[in-house]
Design a protein around this motif. Structure first.
Motif, short mmCIF file in Angstrom:
data_model
loop_
_atom_site.label_atom_id
_atom_site.label_comp_id
_atom_site.label_asym_id
_atom_site.label_seq_id
_atom_site.Cartn_x
_atom_site.Cartn_y
_atom_site.Cartn_z
N THR A 3 0.83 -1.21 0.00
CA THR A 3 0.00 0.00 0.00
C THR A 3 0.86 1.26 0.00
O THR A 3 0.38 2.35 -0.22
N GLU A 4 2.15 1.10 0.25
CA GLU A 4 2.97 2.29 0.46
C GLU A 4 3.54 2.90 -0.81
O GLU A 4 4.02 4.02 -0.80
N LEU A 5 3.51 2.19 -1.93
CA LEU A 5 4.09 2.73 -3.16
C LEU A 5 3.06 3.58 -3.91
O LEU A 5 1.93 3.14 -4.13
N ASN A 6 3.45 4.78 -4.31
CA ASN A 6 2.55 5.67 -5.05
C ASN A 6 2.77 5.53 -6.55
O ASN A 6 3.87 5.75 -7.05
N TRP A 7 1.69 5.21 -7.26
CA TRP A 7 1.72 5.09 -8.72
C TRP A 7 1.19 6.37 -9.35
O TRP A 7 0.17 6.91 -8.92
N ALA A 8 1.86 6.81 -10.42
CA ALA A 8 1.34 7.90 -11.26
C ALA A 8 1.25 7.37 -12.68
O ALA A 8 2.12 6.60 -13.11
N VAL A 9 0.21 7.75 -13.40
CA VAL A 9 0.06 7.29 -14.78
C VAL A 9 0.22 8.46 -15.73
O VAL A 9 -0.32 9.55 -15.50
N LEU A 10 0.98 8.23 -16.79
CA LEU A 10 1.17 9.25 -17.83
C LEU A 10 0.36 8.81 -19.04
O LEU A 10 0.66 7.77 -19.64
N GLY A 11 -0.68 9.56 -19.34
CA GLY A 11 -1.59 9.19 -20.42
C GLY A 11 -2.96 8.85 -19.83
O GLY A 11 -3.07 8.52 -18.65
N THR A 12 -4.01 8.95 -20.67
CA THR A 12 -5.37 8.69 -20.18
C THR A 12 -6.15 7.80 -21.15
O THR A 12 -7.37 7.82 -21.18
N GLY A 13 -5.42 7.01 -21.94
CA GLY A 13 -6.07 6.14 -22.93
C GLY A 13 -6.57 4.83 -22.34
O GLY A 13 -6.75 4.71 -21.12
N VAL A 14 -6.77 3.85 -23.21
CA VAL A 14 -7.36 2.57 -22.82
C VAL A 14 -6.56 1.89 -21.71
O VAL A 14 -7.13 1.46 -20.69
N ILE A 15 -5.25 1.81 -21.88
CA ILE A 15 -4.41 1.12 -20.88
C ILE A 15 -4.43 1.84 -19.54
O ILE A 15 -4.51 1.21 -18.48
N ALA A 16 -4.38 3.17 -19.58
CA ALA A 16 -4.42 3.95 -18.33
C ALA A 16 -5.72 3.68 -17.57
O ALA A 16 -5.73 3.53 -16.35
N ASN A 17 -6.83 3.57 -18.31
CA ASN A 17 -8.12 3.26 -17.70
C ASN A 17 -8.11 1.86 -17.07
O ASN A 17 -8.58 1.67 -15.95
N VAL A 69 6.16 5.37 -12.09
CA VAL A 69 5.41 6.00 -13.18
C VAL A 69 5.10 4.92 -14.22
O VAL A 69 5.98 4.16 -14.63
N TYR A 70 3.83 4.86 -14.62
CA TYR A 70 3.41 3.95 -15.70
C TYR A 70 3.21 4.84 -16.93
O TYR A 70 2.32 5.70 -16.95
N ILE A 71 4.04 4.63 -17.95
CA ILE A 71 3.97 5.45 -19.18
C ILE A 71 3.10 4.73 -20.21
O ILE A 71 3.42 3.62 -20.64
N THR A 72 1.98 5.36 -20.59
CA THR A 72 1.05 4.74 -21.54
C THR A 72 0.86 5.58 -22.81
O THR A 72 -0.08 5.37 -23.56
N SER A 73 1.76 6.54 -23.03
CA SER A 73 1.66 7.42 -24.20
C SER A 73 2.17 6.70 -25.46
O SER A 73 2.73 5.60 -25.35
N PRO A 74 2.03 7.29 -26.68
CA PRO A 74 2.51 6.60 -27.90
C PRO A 74 4.01 6.25 -27.84
O PRO A 74 4.79 6.94 -27.18
#
Length: 326
Positions: A3-17, A69-74
């Motif tokens: 629970t202690e790791l903070n995730w940030a997502v880059l992008g808002t497409g299908v995979i980010a959802n 960071v999860y990168i989901t951009s092109p």
């Protein structure tokens, strides 16, 4: 999942959802989101109850509270974002294809090692429980040696050259989009990286690779055939042919079942393991484990590199370069 790791997502497409939904399912909030279009990021944050939205993408890398960071951009934006994220001490999970070519990937691997960070490609095949089970079966020797692997992946995409599937400015084409899955499954069932490779390819009207047939062989004599298409439908089918039987996997990018056929009796055995809909959960769980332990082995970066080397070599032979590579 911790629970202690903070995730940030880059992008808002299908995979980010799908990623946000995977976290929601286990009651873990997604910490932050960033996107080129700020309004889309705000909308995404409202949908998933995310507290933090960055006005500029760079703010994500500078936020000390972000762990992964999860990168989901092109594809063609990955390298620039990865470099900034690693320089700011962020662990990285990056959508496939992780980079455009081997040069970019080698540079990022070196940077991640220098900074003692986990860098990984979000390749479902490395993390689905069914594959962990199948690799065990193959390694046990009960099916004999893997001799031949046959992989198909094709979808019919309308000829819209602005679409990311064909668009050269978005690093479009079959190899980086779907070939990366096919070659990843090939690599995971081979004892070593294939070095002898021949291919045929057909360009789309935009110049990207619309169709390809690839033959691969390694020093162990294991062979594979890969057929890819973006303007004709094929099943997502993988067959791993061994001396004493074969394994057949349908919908292999997120498979949760496989069929094993005995070579002498023809007897069929179905095995199932994990759930297709939990694909991103498995990826992210393995990623958190790697970050917490500092052990990158379960993220299979070595396989990611082998696959990238194969794809880079193929495109070099084809004379297929993206604008960023000119």
């Amino acid at each position: 999942m911790g629970t202690e790791l903070n995730w940030a997502v880059l992008g808002t497409g299908v995979i980010a959802n799908q990623m946000a939904q995977a976290l929601q399912k286990i009651g873990k909030p997604l910490y932050a989101v960033g996107n080129r279009t700020y309004e889309k990021a705000v909308e995404f944050a409202k949908r998933y109850g995310i507290q933090k939205v960055y006005p500029q993408i760079d703010d994500m890398f500078e936020d000390e509270a972000v762990d992964i960071v999860y990168i989901t951009s092109p594809h063609n934006t990955h390298y620039g974002f990865m470099k900034k994220a690693l320089e700011h001490g962020k662990h990285l999970l990056v959508e496939k294809s992780i980079t455009l070519n081997s040069e970019e990937l080698d540079e990022m691997i070196a940077l991640a090692r220098e900074k003692h960070l986990i860098l990984a490609e979000a390749m479902t095949i490395w993390h689905m429980p069914i594959y962990k089970k199948l690799w065990e079966i193959v390694e046990s020797g009960e099916l004999g040696k893997v001799q031949m692997i046959t992989v198909n992946f094709g979808s019919f995409k309308e000829y819209d050259m602005k679409n990311r599937f064909f668009n050269m400015n978005l690093a479009g084409g079959a190899l980086l989009d779907i070939g990366v899955y096919a070659l990843s499954i090939v690599r995971s069932f081979m004892t070593e990286k294939p070095a002898d490779i021949v291919s045929q390819w057909k360009p789309s009207p935009a110049g990207s690779d619309e169709q390809a047939a690839i033959l691969l062989k390694n020093k162990d004599g294991q062979m594979a055939t890969v057929a890819l298409s973006l303007h004709s439908k094929q099943p997502k089918r993988a067959m791993i042919s061994c001396e004493k039987g074969y394994i057949e996997i349908m919908e292999y990018p997120r498979a949760d079942r496989a069929k094993i056929v005995d070579a002498s009796t023809g007897e069929k055995k179905e095995i199932s393991c994990g759930k297709t809909e939990d694909a991103l959960f498995y990826e992210m769980t393995d990623m958190e484990r790697a970050v917490e332990s500092g052990d990158e082995t379960e993220m299979y970066l070595n396989y990611t590199k082998d696959v990238m080397d194969i794809m880079t070599g193929l495109r070099r032979e084809w004379g297929l370069k993206y604008p960023e590579e000119m």
